[in-house]
Design an enzyme around this catalytic site. Structure first.
Site, short mmCIF file in Angstrom:
data_model
loop_
_atom_site.label_atom_id
_atom_site.label_comp_id
_atom_site.label_asym_id
_atom_site.label_seq_id
_atom_site.Cartn_x
_atom_site.Cartn_y
_atom_site.Cartn_z
N GLU A 106 0.83 -1.21 0.00
CA GLU A 106 0.00 0.00 0.00
C GLU A 106 0.86 1.26 0.00
OE1 GLU A 106 -4.17 -0.87 2.10
OE2 GLU A 106 -2.47 -1.46 3.35
N GLU A 126 -4.13 -9.24 3.92
CA GLU A 126 -4.87 -8.90 5.14
C GLU A 126 -6.09 -9.78 5.38
OE1 GLU A 126 -2.68 -5.13 4.01
OE2 GLU A 126 -3.68 -6.78 2.97
#
Length: 701
Positions: A106, A126
């Site tokens: 990210e 995640e």
């Protein structure tokens, strides 16, 4: 003030910001603070024309610092760091290598460009912690690779190789050396006057989905088709959908809201519990830090059957030469042929690359000569579950194996101490219980005997990790941890059928709970004759299951078991003959059948196992409750989003479980269902297994 977690340098007008936070460059507070300071410095320097973001060590950032999980947040958060990079007036090139995961990826998506080495891998895993990417991953990744590919990657949590990432647009170039390659890319980009476009402002990959979301809907359905009831994948889908249905800032806000909801929920708590429990399971109280795993250069497996061949494949898959020893050439050829066929199927399905069969088979050898045992650093016996046979084999191993070699039995139930006594070196003997199919299932129960040394345990843990297994050290008793608990469920399965339930109803309840298969479908898959032989050995009976076996109904391999399998189908179908057998058996035994609701079935499928887990802890067979959870998640299909039997028990409440167990003990007349001493104690003190685990950890320290 200097920050040792983030280095800063300027090379030919390119500012190089390098994270240095070993071992995986996690994005802890010091790193985040250092990144902001370094970016401020680069932007303030008029001589700096572009910025390279890289990392020291063996990998780009693998994401968040797990030691910060559950603690109050500290500014700047990752969102703030990414926003600062996103809004930089100077172009930023991320230099990816190793594994770039989660928050690390990210962060790179907040840069204007990304380059990566050819062996780099990247992903947003995640979902494996019951979460979604919470720092813009669900909004920026679709803008680079398209929402269809993004939803597949995010829901699966799988990594993407550099070649695919380059083809899809996730990275801009493949380079030989990350930071020098990124510097060269930045120089070329500046020389070409390449337009600076933030990822958030790109729209070409989401335009089609805006106009017609049907392709996305199909990709999302495919990604989640086996994940009904699991919250995180559904949230991932919705958040990726927001990337092409909402403005960027709105999508980002929605992503954050869903992340916070998930992180506070039971499913994510359960998955994070399993994540930490898996790592905790490798810590052995009393083992000194200097005890290290011995190097394994060559292995021997005794027995080339389905289990022995599967175990041997684990060594070859890890690049370790392995020899299979069989009683005769015919059995040896049959075993090696089975291994080759398994590899061929994997290649055909695309799970292994072309040529993998020959590469792996080159590490195999086979013999009937027991003298070859002397070559091995580890010998694993994988023969039929017969104590006398195993004792004879270990006496042979003792005669042939070199001193210091690890001697392991793959027994699933038998006494490891009794087996070890067949040797003059019980310190080198332990159990290594692989689960079928051994080349696929991740759990490895390592069974320590009374005399097993810490060196032997460390070596077994080490080779288990090398094989890609999840090792859990357990004590020596009948069935160890997993099968001992499973026996309680199996008993209740038989009782429930006699009292009024049918196999398909019980299986439906268990699968709705989250198991991939119900106990009866699983029994048919494994072969009902396996349990039948064990019952005979123990002198116990199961009226319905024994009757099925006496009729030759062994499950899928015979086309009939608890279910019927028509025309070679692997899909179970209810069989009226089985229902007739159940009803007649109950009548013969004087049992009045009744309607049994799903809530009772679920309680009886789980509470007796939880009770047995408490007994296992009382006896010290398991080191900690979380070890039991790891065993059941990785070995028996307990849904990871429910955290394992002990975690689930704490959510339900031990007082409720104790009350229901007292009820079932009275209703069935089985005193073994009454709450164990530990369960009753914890329930009476309004405590849970987590409290027991914390107290045990303090005592061990």
């Amino acid at each position: 003030m200097s920050n040792p977690a983030v280095h800063y340098d300027v090379i030919d007008g390119i500012a190089v910001i390098a994270i240095d936070n070993p071992p995986v460059n996690a994005l802890g507070h010091a790193v985040r603070h250092g990144l902001i300071a370094a970016l401020d410095r680069a932007e303030a320097d008029s001589a700096v024309k572009a910025i390279v973001l890289g990392c020291k060590g063996r990998t780009f950032s693998a994401g968040a610092d797990i030691t910060e999980f559950g603690k109050p947040p500290r500014d700047p958060g990752l969102h703030e760091v990414i926003e600062r990079f996103d809004n930089s007036t100077k172009p930023i090139v991320a230099a990816l290598f190793g594994t770039t995961l989660g928050g690390g990826l990210e962060l790179s998506l907040g840069c204007h460009f990304r380059v990566a080495t050819a062996d780099a891998k990247m992903g947003l895993p995640e979902v494996k912690l019951g979460l979604l990417p919470g720092a813009g991953g669900t909004q920026r990744l679709p803008r680079l690779i398209g929402p269809e590919k993004a939803v597949a990657a995010i829901v699966s949590g799988k990594m993407i190789g550099a070649k695919a990432a380059h083809a899809d647009g996730l990275i801009d170039a493949i380079v030989a050396d990350p930071i020098p390659g990124a510097i060269d890319f930045a120089k070329t980009m500046l020389a070409d006057g390449r337009k600076l476009v933030r990822v958030r402002d790109r729209s070409e990959k989401i335009t089609a989905a805006k106009a017609d979301p049907s392709s996305f809907d199909k990709a999302a359905s495919e990604a989640t088709k086996r994940l009904a009831g699991v919250e995180a994948p559904a949230a991932c889908v919705q958040s990726v959908r927001n990337a092409f249905t909402l403005p960027f800032e709105d999508g980002l806000a929605a992503e954050r809201g869903m992340f916070m909801k998930l992180v506070m929920g039971d499913q994510s708590r359960a998955q994070r519990h399993v994540f930490f429990a898996e790592r905790e399971a490798q810590k052995i109280p009393g083992m000194l830090p200097e005890v290290k795993a011995a190097k394994i250069s060559r292995a021997v497996v005794i027995g080339g059957g389905t289990m022995g061949g599967g175990i041997a494949m684990n060594f070859a898959n890890a690049g370790i030469p392995v020899t299979i020893i069989e009683t005769d050439e015919q059995a040896l050829t049959r075993g090696l042929d089975r291994v080759r066929q398994t590899y061929d199927v994997s290649v055909k399905r695309g799970a292994l690359p072309e040529g993998a069969t020959e590469t792996r088979m080159a590490l195999f050898s086979g013999t009937t000569d027991w003298a070859r045992i002397a070559e091995a650093d580890i010998v694993i016996e994988a023969v039929f579950e017969d104590m006398d046979l195993k004792k004879r084999i270990f006496a042979k191993l003792d005669a042939h194996a070199r001193q210091g070699a690890l001697l392991a039995t793959n027994t699933s139930t038998l006494d490891v101490d009794a087996i070890a006594q067949s040797t003059k070196r019980p310190a080198d003997v332990l159990g290594m219980h692989f689960f079928s199919p051994a080349n696929v299932m991740k759990l490895l129960e390592i069974v320590r005997g009374k005399a097993t040394s810490h060196q032997a345990i460390a070596t077994a843990i080490g080779i288990g990790k090398t094989m890609g297994k999840v090792p859990v050290v357990v004590g020596n008793c009948d069935g160890f941890v997993g099968n001992r608990m499973l026996a309680r469920r199996t008993t209740e399965c038989e009782r429930l059928m006699l009292e009024g339930a049918l196999p398909q109803q019980i299986d439906a309840v268990v699968t709705r709970f989250g198991f991939p298969m119900g106990p009866f479908a699983m029994g048919d898959l494994a072969g009902l004759d396996v349990g039948w032989r064990i019952r005979k050995h123990r002198g116990v009976t199961a009226p319905i299951s024994d009757a099925l076996c006496e009729q030759g109904r062994f499950g899928q391999k015979t086309g009939r078991g608890y279910y019927i399998y028509e025309n070679g189908s692997r899909t179970p179908a209810p069989d009226p003959e089985v229902e007739t057998l159940i009803v007649e058996t109950a009548a013969r035994l004087g049992i009045m059948r009744r309607q049994i609701d799903d809530d009772e079935i679920l309680e009886r499928m789980t509470y007796p196992m939880i009770n047995e887990a408490a007994r296992i802890l009382e006896e010290g067979i398991a080191i900690r409750p979380s070890d039991i959870d790891v065993v059941w998640v990785y070995g028996y299909g307990w849904p990871v989003w429910r955290g394992g039997p002990c975690f689930h028990a704490d959510l339900v409440g031990l007082s409720k479980i104790a009350e229901r167990l007292d009820h079932y003990a009275k209703a069935t007349g089985d005193a073994g269902l009454a709450p164990s001493a530990l369960l009753r104690q914890l329930a009476g003190e309004s405590k849970g297994f987590a409290d027991f685990g914390k107290a045990a950890k303090v005592a061990a320290e």
